[in-house]
Design an enzyme around this catalytic site. Structure first.
Site, PDB file in Angstrom:
ATOM      1  CG  ASP A 163      -1.806  -6.640  -2.612  1.00 21.23           C
ATOM      2  OD1 ASP A 163      -1.718  -7.339  -1.577  1.00 21.23           O
ATOM      3  OD2 ASP A 163      -2.692  -5.787  -2.774  1.00 21.23           O
ATOM      4  CB  SER A 164       1.919  -8.034   1.273  1.00 22.23           C
ATOM      5  OG  SER A 164       0.722  -7.824   1.974  1.00 22.23           O
ATOM      6  CB  CYS A 200      -5.679 -16.963  22.949  1.00 21.94           C
ATOM      7  SG  CYS A 200      -7.151 -17.885  23.420  1.00 21.94           S
ATOM      8  CB  THR A 218      -0.254  -3.967   6.259  1.00 21.73           C
ATOM      9  OG1 THR A 218      -1.490  -3.901   5.533  1.00 21.73           O
ATOM     10  CG2 THR A 218       0.404  -2.601   6.290  1.00 21.73           C
ATOM     11  CG  ASP A 219      -3.385  -7.593   3.407  1.00 17.08           C
ATOM     12  OD1 ASP A 219      -3.778  -6.887   4.363  1.00 17.08           O
ATOM     13  OD2 ASP A 219      -3.935  -7.597   2.297  1.00 17.08           O
ATOM     14  CB  THR A 251      -0.938   0.001   1.226  1.00 13.42           C
ATOM     15  OG1 THR A 251      -1.814  -1.127   1.139  1.00 13.42           O
ATOM     16  CG2 THR A 251      -1.766   1.271   1.285  1.00 13.42           C
TER      17      THR A 251
END
Length: 338
Positions: free
Chosen positions: A56-57, A272, A88-89, A12
Site C-alpha cells: 500500500d503506498s 497554497c 495514489t496516497d 489500489t
C-alpha cells in the site's frame, strides 16, 4: 518494436477485498492479461514484474523509491518505456523522487494507479492503465510523468487533491503535458528536453533525514526544538502564503537560526497550491531569510521533500544543496531567472 516494462508496486489498482479491507493482489498479471487480450495488438508489448513485497503506498519509504529507480536503471537498455503501477496516497512523492533519481532520462516513465480496484465495478483502473501503457510507447515523452483520469502531468509537479474523486491529481503550477480523450493530445512545448546522457543517481543510503513541518496558528517553538533534537539534515517548512511565518515570536525564529547553525537545511514552501514562495515580499517572510531559510519557489511539498532528501542522500555539501534547491534540476520548479 515498442516494449514496456510494467512494475507493479501495489496500490489500489491491483487490490482485492479481504476481511481486513483491500489488500494488494499478487495475481494482477493474470487479470491484466485477460482484460487486455482484445486490445493487446494496439498497445506496446510489455513484460510484467511485481515487487516483493507489494505495498500500500502509505507504507512506501525512500528506499522503495530508489528500488523502483534501480529497476528502471538496470533494465533501461531492454525497454522503450516504463510503467509504474502505484497507490495514489504517496504517488506524487514517488513520481518526484524518480525524477531526481533518473535525471536526463530519454524514455517515458509513466506512474499511474486508480481510486477503485481493477476488479471492482466502475473502476477507473482500466482506463488509467490502458492510456498510461499507450503513452509509455511515446517517442516524444522523455521524463517521469504521472497519468491519471485523462491528464498527463509532470511527475514532480503533481499533487493529490481528492480521495473521493476520480479526478484525484492536479498540477497547480505547471500546465498539463497532455490530455487523453477521444484524441491523444500531447503539448510538445511543455515536455522536458533531455540535455544529454541520462544520469542515474541511486544513493547507497536512501534516507536523507528530512522532516516536513506544516505551520499552524499557535505553533510552539518547542516543537521545532524537539524536531532538532533528532538531528535532521533537512527541514521542509510549509509556510503561509508567499512564505510567511509567525516571526513576531522571537523564540520561533531563534529555533530556525539554531537549525542553520546545526547545518540543518531549511526550505520554505507554501501551503497554497498555486503561485510561489517569495521570502522577501513581507517582513514575516524576510525574517525567515535572516534565519537562514531558503525559498522553495513554486515546488510542491512532495517535490521539495523528495529533492532535498535526494541531494542529502547523494552527499552534496550544504552550500551546494542550498544553490541546487533554488534552481530547477528536472522541471520541478520555475527558473528564478526567468
Amino acid at each position: 518494436m515498442k516494449k514496456t516494462l510494467i512494475l507493479y508496486t501495489g496500490g489500489t489498482l491491483g487490490m482485492r477485498r479481504s476481511q481486513s479491507g483491500y489488500v494488494p493482489d499478487p495475481d494482477l498479471e493474470g487479470a491484466l492479461g485477460r482484460l487486455l487480450q482484445d486490445v493487446i495488438g494496439q498497445l506496446p508489448q510489455y513484460d510484467f514484474q511485481a515487487l516483493d513485497p507489494l505495498l500500500d503506498s502509505a507504507n512506501m519509504q525512500p528506499q522503495d523509491w530508489y528500488h523502483i529507480a534501480s529497476l528502471i536503471r538496470d533494465n533501461y537498455s531492454q525497454y522503450s518505456g516504463f510503467l509504474v503501477l502505484h497507490g495514489t496516497d504517496t504517488m506524487a512523492y514517488t513520481a518526484s523522487a524518480l525524477s531526481f533519481a533518473l535525471q536526463g532520462i530519454e524514455k517515458p516513465v509513466l506512474v499511474t494507479g486508480s481510486q477503485i480496484p481493477l476488479r471492482e465495478m466502475r473502476s477507473d483502473a482500466y482506463n488509467n492503465l490502458i492510456a498510461a501503457l499507450l503513452l509509455s510507447g511515446s517517442d516524444e515523452i522523455k521524463e517521469i510523468c504521472l497519468y491519471f483520469n485523462g491528464k498527463l502531468l509532470r511527475g514532480n509537479r503533481a499533487v493529490k487533491v481528492s480521495s473521493g474523486s476520480l479526478n484525484a491529481f492536479v498540477s497547480p503550477n505547471y500546465p498539463c503535458l497532455g490530455e487523453v480523450g477521444i484524441q491523444v493530445n500531447i503539448d510538445l512545448k511543455a515536455l522536458l528536453t533531455p540535455s544529454g546522457i541520462p544520469e542515474f543517481q541511486i544513493p547507497a543510503d536512501t534516507d536523507g533525514g528530512v522532516v516536513l513541518l506544516k505551520l499552524f496558528p499557535g505553533i510552539s517553538p518547542n516543537l521545532i526544538e524537539k524536531i532538532l533534537e533528532s538531528h535532521p539534515k533537512g527541514l521542509v517548512i510549509e509556510t503561509y502564503g508567499t512564505g510567511n511565518a509567525p516571526t513576531n515570536n522571537s523564540a520561533f525564529t531563534a529555533q530556525l537560526e539554531k537549525a542553520s547553525q546545526l547545518d540543518t537545511i531549511c526550505v520554505a514552501v507554501s501551503q497554497c497550491l498555486e503561485h510561489q514562495v517569495d521570502l522577501g515580499k513581507y517582513a514575516a517572510g524576510s525574517a525567515l531569510l535572516d534565519a537562514g531559510v531558503i525559498g522553495g519557489l513554486d515546488m510542491t511539498s512532495e517535490a521539495c521533500f523528495a529533492k532535498l532528501n535526494h541531494l542529502l542522500a547523494m552527499g552534496h555539501p550544504p552550500s551546494e544543496i542550498k544553490s541546487l534547491m533554488e534552481n530547477p534540476l528536472c522541471g520541478e520548479c520555475s527558473n528564478p531567472d526567468q
